[in-house]
Scaffold this motif. Sequence first.
Motif, PDB file in Angstrom:
ATOM      1  N   UNK A 133       0.822  -1.207   0.000  1.00 56.72           N
ATOM      2  CA  UNK A 133       0.000   0.000   0.000  1.00 56.72           C
ATOM      3  C   UNK A 133       0.859   1.263   0.000  1.00 56.72           C
ATOM      4  N   UNK A 134       1.953   1.296   0.778  1.00 58.43           N
ATOM      5  CA  UNK A 134       2.795   2.496   0.849  1.00 58.43           C
ATOM      6  C   UNK A 134       3.362   2.852  -0.520  1.00 58.43           C
ATOM      7  N   UNK A 135       3.801   1.842  -1.257  1.00 57.37           N
ATOM      8  CA  UNK A 135       4.362   2.099  -2.582  1.00 57.37           C
ATOM      9  C   UNK A 135       3.297   2.646  -3.530  1.00 57.37           C
ATOM     10  N   UNK A 136       2.104   2.088  -3.445  1.00 52.45           N
ATOM     11  CA  UNK A 136       1.029   2.551  -4.323  1.00 52.45           C
ATOM     12  C   UNK A 136       0.620   3.972  -3.958  1.00 52.45           C
ATOM     13  N   UNK A 137       0.570   4.285  -2.649  1.00 54.20           N
ATOM     14  CA  UNK A 137       0.240   5.646  -2.210  1.00 54.20           C
ATOM     15  C   UNK A 137       1.271   6.630  -2.758  1.00 54.20           C
ATOM     16  N   UNK A 138       2.551   6.250  -2.716  1.00 55.34           N
ATOM     17  CA  UNK A 138       3.602   7.115  -3.280  1.00 55.34           C
ATOM     18  C   UNK A 138       3.370   7.348  -4.764  1.00 55.34           C
ATOM     19  N   UNK A 139       3.013   6.283  -5.470  1.00 54.34           N
ATOM     20  CA  UNK A 139       2.743   6.404  -6.905  1.00 54.34           C
ATOM     21  C   UNK A 139       1.584   7.364  -7.160  1.00 54.34           C
ATOM     22  N   UNK A 140       0.543   7.250  -6.350  1.00 51.19           N
ATOM     23  CA  UNK A 140      -0.634   8.113  -6.514  1.00 51.19           C
ATOM     24  C   UNK A 140      -0.286   9.573  -6.230  1.00 51.19           C
ATOM     25  N   UNK A 168      -4.483   6.878   3.318  1.00 59.16           N
ATOM     26  CA  UNK A 168      -3.562   6.116   4.190  1.00 59.16           C
ATOM     27  C   UNK A 168      -2.091   6.508   4.012  1.00 59.16           C
ATOM     28  N   UNK A 169      -1.730   7.707   4.470  1.00 59.60           N
ATOM     29  CA  UNK A 169      -0.333   8.149   4.376  1.00 59.60           C
ATOM     30  C   UNK A 169       0.452   7.670   5.599  1.00 59.60           C
ATOM     31  N   UNK A 170       1.769   7.570   5.427  1.00 57.75           N
ATOM     32  CA  UNK A 170       2.694   7.258   6.530  1.00 57.75           C
ATOM     33  C   UNK A 170       3.862   8.249   6.448  1.00 57.75           C
ATOM     34  N   UNK A 171       4.825   8.082   7.343  1.00 53.55           N
ATOM     35  CA  UNK A 171       5.982   8.997   7.354  1.00 53.55           C
ATOM     36  C   UNK A 171       6.743   8.963   6.034  1.00 53.55           C
ATOM     37  N   UNK A 172       6.677   7.851   5.331  1.00 52.55           N
ATOM     38  CA  UNK A 172       7.432   7.743   4.072  1.00 52.55           C
ATOM     39  C   UNK A 172       6.916   8.698   3.004  1.00 52.55           C
ATOM     40  N   UNK A 205       6.122  11.921   3.495  1.00 53.56           N
ATOM     41  CA  UNK A 205       6.324  13.329   3.842  1.00 53.56           C
ATOM     42  C   UNK A 205       6.889  14.149   2.685  1.00 53.56           C
ATOM     43  N   UNK A 206       7.874  13.646   1.935  1.00 54.06           N
ATOM     44  CA  UNK A 206       8.416  14.464   0.830  1.00 54.06           C
ATOM     45  C   UNK A 206       7.349  14.861  -0.195  1.00 54.06           C
ATOM     46  N   UNK A 207       6.470  13.933  -0.547  1.00 58.66           N
ATOM     47  CA  UNK A 207       5.433  14.258  -1.536  1.00 58.66           C
ATOM     48  C   UNK A 207       4.423  15.260  -0.987  1.00 58.66           C
ATOM     49  N   UNK A 208       4.109  15.116   0.305  1.00 62.00           N
ATOM     50  CA  UNK A 208       3.173  16.068   0.909  1.00 62.00           C
ATOM     51  C   UNK A 208       3.766  17.474   0.896  1.00 62.00           C
ATOM     52  N   UNK A 209       5.075  17.582   1.219  1.00 58.24           N
ATOM     53  CA  UNK A 209       5.725  18.902   1.209  1.00 58.24           C
ATOM     54  C   UNK A 209       5.752  19.480  -0.208  1.00 58.24           C
TER      55      UNK A 209
END
Length: 766
Positions: A707-714, A741-745, A747-751
């Motif tokens: 899920x984390x990898x897919x969230x990053x992709x999105x 469903x975000x996690x600490x990983x 943070x760069x995309x959110x910024x």
Amino acid sequence: MEKLKKILIQEDTILFIGSGISMWSGLPSWSGMIEELALFIEATGANSDLVRAEAKKGELLQAASYGFDKLTKHQIGEFIRASCRYGIAKPHEIHKKIVTLGPRYFITTNYDNLIEESLSKWQPNRFYRAPVTNRHLTETAEIVHARATDLIFKPHGDAADCESIILTQEQYRQLLPNGERHAALESLKMLLTSRPIVYIGFGLRDPDFLYVRDLLANTYKGGTRDHYAIMADISVEESDYWRRNYGIHLINYSTTENSDKSRNHKPLLTLLDTLLDNEFALPKENKFDPSSSEVVLALARHATSLLRTPKNDPEFIIRVHPKMKKNDMSLFHSFQDRFNHLPVMDFLKNGPERALLIGLPGAGKTYSFRQAAAQLADKLHESCLSEPFDNQTAILPILVDLKLYAGNIRELINQTLPKNLPFDELIQNFNVKIFLDSFNEMPREYLDNDSYELDFVEFASSIDDASLIIGSRTSDGLGKLELPEYNLDQIDEDIVKSELQRLGINIGGRFKREIQQLFQKPFYFQFFSNDNVKLPEEGHPRDLYQQFFNNLHEEFIKRFGDQIDIVKVLSFTAFDALNKGEEAFPLSELLGILKTSAVKENVADIDVRNIANWLVSFSVLIPYSGGRIAFVHQSVTEYLAATELVNQYIASPHILKEKMALTRWDQALFLTLSLLPSSQAPEFLQDVIKLDLSLALRAVKYLEIERDDVVSTLLNEVIKRKQSQEPTGYKMQFALEDNFPITETHEPQLRELIKFHSSIGATAVV
């Protein structure tokens, strides 16, 4: 007699035929049947003393119970057919008189087929289908319809179907609440309260008539009821008693004594001849009189038909609030709205004259409509009993299910009303309150091409001052009516938390909010709030559905064996229904799928109609008129459809594009993602991303792995679109806000998103 003649020419009158009529063709009386049962038992070599002892005490049902206990199922069928002289007895002259009296709807507690044979012989130009019994639960909506005619209803069964026979104490329990055939009893109650009834062939001490008396006792509140019973040797005192206490008018005829001390009932033939010589005719275009006895009685029947709505126990208060006006972020108008935060019952009964009531599946719209209509109907019924009746102050509720819409609202409303209550006359003479339920569940053919719009607009403008409340999942498609919109809130969160604590259910994990919201919906609160619900701490919405259908599967095996996978059958049916956009679909479609499944599994000895009836009794299916059924709730349809979509996607992934073109599949797609094998789920989500990024953002939390990898992709895809200045829209922003469903990983995309200084950036800050 004059009033009875007028009743007989009414198109909605029902003839209720008792065992006394069958005796003219040589069949036994109630006590005679029990004696024949005793003789039948003795012929098998068993002792029948207990049967005769109970019969002697007048306990005929208990006598039958003792007797049937000594017989096999095959022997019971053999006895019933023998006692009914099945295939031997022929209709008597009295049957000819009865089927030509005028009414075209028959109820009988007799097991024989004499009514059917009489209609075939003396009314050959009318089509009467096979009788409806307590085993035809899928047809209950059809037989209670206000305009239903040319029907024979046998609530106690038919000799041709031994399984349908209701004669013993134990069999009668099947008709009681929680009994498998309770829907048949409710149908009988509905007919007794909503139609004019003429009873023929009963005696005051006839067990069947006493049974009807007990049914009426719960609904009769005094005043006039258009029920008439033709009976022998009735005293004035008895007649007064039944009229005062049950609203039944007894019509007397006197018998004479035969040489063998039996009673001669030939005067009944003379009385029927008098009724056949009916000088009254159906009124032709007479002016509608809102205070006439015929109209008042019809109104009372309409009211009692709405009163038969079960009430939840406990019943929780649900409130409404107005939708925020466009570009108004202050919510000030909500506080000015005098209907804001009203309990939904008060809103529906005393709220705005016209409005939309919006609520997601399970919010309680349908239940609230039915209860509000029932409460208004109760007051209308009291008004009908008062002297004099005042049509100016009476409020007349009309409840219509738009699942049955066929292009004309006015015609649909008329179909729900007794024939002598034309809708056009009602809106001119009464304060009418119209509830149109399930707008979003109309047949898809009308929603997709907007063909309903002109009909709705014309209807709304033609009903003068009548109140109109429309219930729907969303306001989409209703904008042209320009009605104020109110949202139906959920059950109070504290009540739900308290109930979950009582059940020992602790909700956690990423779906905590979704599961709690499911429990806040009245439908699910009632459905799942029992001691059998066990959820894992990291629960998922699918867990609730799976528990229910696992329970259904187990109960189905107990009842029918494990030869058919009933959940698979229902899933395929739901998939087809959702695909076609039909909440209410033909029963024949389900029966066809059941037959196909039975053939595939080499099952030859199973009646698929019995399965459909069982599903109605288990509250999985709801019957509708026109031979249609629907799943108990739209979200149940979506879950079942998702289970079938899983299989079809695995076999043919390109099917996803077809489903995503139809917004009605959105929720089912989320559930599909959660049901797919871990090896297939990422590919499914990638396909969704290609087709609809907003939908993918909402669906990703249903992904169980990577899920984390897919969230990053999105998130990277959102950034890419912002950089290229592609419009993102409110749907994408809402999806990111909606428990993404975000996690600490991440943070760069959110910024990175924050740098865009837009509403998306603000969402990233949050």
